[in-house]
Design a protein around this motif. Structure first.
Motif, PDB file in Angstrom:
ATOM      1  N   GLN A 296      -5.575 -18.967  -9.438  1.00  0.00           N
ATOM      2  CA  GLN A 296      -5.466 -20.390  -9.725  1.00  0.00           C
ATOM      3  C   GLN A 296      -4.389 -20.702 -10.747  1.00  0.00           C
ATOM      4  N   VAL A 297      -3.953 -21.948 -10.714  1.00  0.00           N
ATOM      5  CA  VAL A 297      -3.127 -22.541 -11.759  1.00  0.00           C
ATOM      6  C   VAL A 297      -3.865 -23.791 -12.217  1.00  0.00           C
ATOM      7  N   LEU A 298      -4.196 -23.846 -13.484  1.00  0.00           N
ATOM      8  CA  LEU A 298      -5.025 -24.919 -14.012  1.00  0.00           C
ATOM      9  C   LEU A 298      -4.360 -25.514 -15.241  1.00  0.00           C
ATOM     10  N   VAL A 299      -4.269 -26.833 -15.293  1.00  0.00           N
ATOM     11  CA  VAL A 299      -3.724 -27.523 -16.467  1.00  0.00           C
ATOM     12  C   VAL A 299      -4.878 -27.989 -17.333  1.00  0.00           C
ATOM     13  N   LEU A 300      -4.895 -27.510 -18.569  1.00  0.00           N
ATOM     14  CA  LEU A 300      -5.878 -27.965 -19.552  1.00  0.00           C
ATOM     15  C   LEU A 300      -5.183 -28.968 -20.469  1.00  0.00           C
ATOM     16  N   ASP A 301      -5.434 -30.221 -20.251  1.00  0.00           N
ATOM     17  CA  ASP A 301      -4.751 -31.260 -21.020  1.00  0.00           C
ATOM     18  C   ASP A 301      -5.639 -31.740 -22.160  1.00  0.00           C
ATOM     19  N   GLY A 302      -5.035 -32.458 -23.066  1.00  0.00           N
ATOM     20  CA  GLY A 302      -5.765 -33.027 -24.181  1.00  0.00           C
ATOM     21  C   GLY A 302      -4.828 -33.857 -25.019  1.00  0.00           C
ATOM     22  N   PRO A 303      -5.347 -34.810 -25.781  1.00  0.00           N
ATOM     23  CA  PRO A 303      -4.483 -35.651 -26.604  1.00  0.00           C
ATOM     24  C   PRO A 303      -3.845 -34.862 -27.739  1.00  0.00           C
ATOM     25  N   ARG A 304      -2.605 -35.181 -28.031  1.00  0.00           N
ATOM     26  CA  ARG A 304      -1.921 -34.562 -29.163  1.00  0.00           C
ATOM     27  C   ARG A 304      -2.434 -35.172 -30.464  1.00  0.00           C
ATOM     28  N   VAL A 305      -2.716 -34.333 -31.451  1.00  0.00           N
ATOM     29  CA  VAL A 305      -3.176 -34.813 -32.749  1.00  0.00           C
ATOM     30  C   VAL A 305      -1.961 -34.987 -33.653  1.00  0.00           C
ATOM     31  N   PRO A 306      -1.669 -36.217 -34.102  1.00  0.00           N
ATOM     32  CA  PRO A 306      -0.513 -36.427 -34.974  1.00  0.00           C
ATOM     33  C   PRO A 306      -0.784 -35.908 -36.381  1.00  0.00           C
ATOM     34  N   THR A 307      -0.199 -34.789 -36.733  1.00  0.00           N
ATOM     35  CA  THR A 307      -0.428 -34.179 -38.042  1.00  0.00           C
ATOM     36  C   THR A 307       0.679 -33.178 -38.340  1.00  0.00           C
ATOM     37  N   ARG A 308       0.925 -32.940 -39.607  1.00  0.00           N
ATOM     38  CA  ARG A 308       1.833 -31.862 -39.996  1.00  0.00           C
ATOM     39  C   ARG A 308       1.067 -30.561 -40.217  1.00  0.00           C
ATOM     40  N   ASN A 309      -0.262 -30.621 -40.139  1.00  0.00           N
ATOM     41  CA  ASN A 309      -1.091 -29.452 -40.423  1.00  0.00           C
ATOM     42  C   ASN A 309      -1.388 -28.684 -39.138  1.00  0.00           C
ATOM     43  N   ASP A 310      -0.397 -27.920 -38.696  1.00  0.00           N
ATOM     44  CA  ASP A 310      -0.537 -27.152 -37.457  1.00  0.00           C
ATOM     45  C   ASP A 310      -0.150 -25.689 -37.634  1.00  0.00           C
ATOM     46  N   HIS A 311      -0.073 -25.243 -38.875  1.00  0.00           N
ATOM     47  CA  HIS A 311       0.286 -23.854 -39.140  1.00  0.00           C
ATOM     48  C   HIS A 311      -0.848 -22.933 -38.701  1.00  0.00           C
ATOM     49  N   GLY A 312      -0.530 -21.964 -37.860  1.00  0.00           N
ATOM     50  CA  GLY A 312      -1.532 -21.000 -37.434  1.00  0.00           C
ATOM     51  C   GLY A 312      -2.321 -21.397 -36.206  1.00  0.00           C
ATOM     52  N   THR A 313      -1.899 -22.440 -35.486  1.00  0.00           N
ATOM     53  CA  THR A 313      -2.661 -22.856 -34.309  1.00  0.00           C
ATOM     54  C   THR A 313      -2.662 -21.781 -33.221  1.00  0.00           C
ATOM     55  N   GLY A 314      -1.530 -21.095 -33.047  1.00  0.00           N
ATOM     56  CA  GLY A 314      -1.482 -20.045 -32.026  1.00  0.00           C
ATOM     57  C   GLY A 314      -2.382 -18.877 -32.358  1.00  0.00           C
TER      58      GLY A 314
END
Length: 270
Positions: A199-217
């Motif tokens: 399968q190929v599946l798109v998991l979508d979601g709203p983007r959170v507007p923030t500068r605090n995204d260090h370490g998300t990966g």
């Protein structure tokens, strides 16, 4: 019980510190193999000191020789020789349910490998055949697959097929499942593309507007590993991990920790 094989982030937002926090959020005991020590904060990386491959091997053997690790994840490996050490344990069957987060560059843009293309080749050739899940962002997927980064970053819908093609190549290279992350896309949504043989599946979601995204990966891949350690199917672990990261971003969006890109709220779950 889960294992992270990653570098240390002195700022506490990424690396093995983020991995342990994510493991803990799901009630999973975390063990560690340190691959490098970094001096970093919210503004960037000031220095990187890799550990020699024999030190990585000794830590792996100590943990795996005694503790019942049910899933593992890699983060910053830094050196093809370290990749080879990890791959040897995978081939021996002692690193189950491996999640490969192919860390090449920090959130700040600072390189975390002396030669990212050589490291990417080692990860692709030696680790992907053992990976239950691989979780590249768009720039990492481009290097791993020798593809251009989609030029439609401001039009996420137009980039989905490019992300799917990267996922197909990663699965062809041996990974059971690829999650190509859309965090670098522009626009109101943050879609990830999940690819497997079926399968190929798109998991979508709203983007959170923030500068605090260090370490998300790091947080996403650790949350996936926690799910695998708990016996969840891979897709269910990915879906729960995405929901966790979205909640962690939302909870931390107004934090002011440091003067750069701060961490997410790992404590939001549970």
């Amino acid at each position: 019980m889960a294992l992270t094989i990653a570098g240390s982030d002195s700022g506490g937002g990424a690396g093995l510190q983020a991995d342990l926090a994510a493991f803990g959020a799901f009630g999973v005991h975390g063990t560690t193999v340190v691959t490098a020590v970094t001096a970093q904060h919210t503004r960037g990386v000031e220095g990187v000191w890799p550990l020699p491959p024999e030190a990585v091997a000794a830590q792996l053997d100590a943990v795996l020789g005694d503790l019942p690790v049910r899933a593992a994840k890699t983060g910053m490996l830094g050196d093809p020789a370290v990749v080879a050490v990890v791959a040897e344990r995978c081939a021996a069957g002692v690193l189950p349910r491996l999640v490969v987060d192919p860390v090449l560059v920090a959130t700040s843009g600072d390189a975390l490998a002396e030669d990212p293309s050589t490291l990417a080749k080692a990860i692709r050739d030696q680790l992907l055949p053992h990976a239950a899940v691989v979780t590249p962002n768009l720039p990492e997927a481009a290097v791993l697959c020798d593809l251009p980064v989609p030029e439609t970053l401001d039009r996420p819908a137009d980039a989905i097929e490019a992300m799917a093609e990267a996922g197909r190549q990663l699965v062809a290279a041996g990974a059971t499942m690829a999650v190509v992350k859309g965090g670098h896309l522009h626009g109101p949504s943050a879609p990830d593309v999940v690819v497997s043989d079926t399968q190929v599946l798109v998991l979508d979601g709203p983007r959170v507007p923030t500068r605090n995204d260090h370490g998300t990966g790091c947080t996403l891949s650790a949350a996936i590993a926690a799910g695998l350690a708990q016996g969840m199917p891979a897709l269910a672990a990915v879906q729960r991990a995405k929901a966790y990261v979205a909640a962690a971003l939302e909870s931390a969006k107004d934090w002011r920790l440091g003067t750069g890109r701060g961490p997410v709220d790992h404590r939001v779950w549970g």
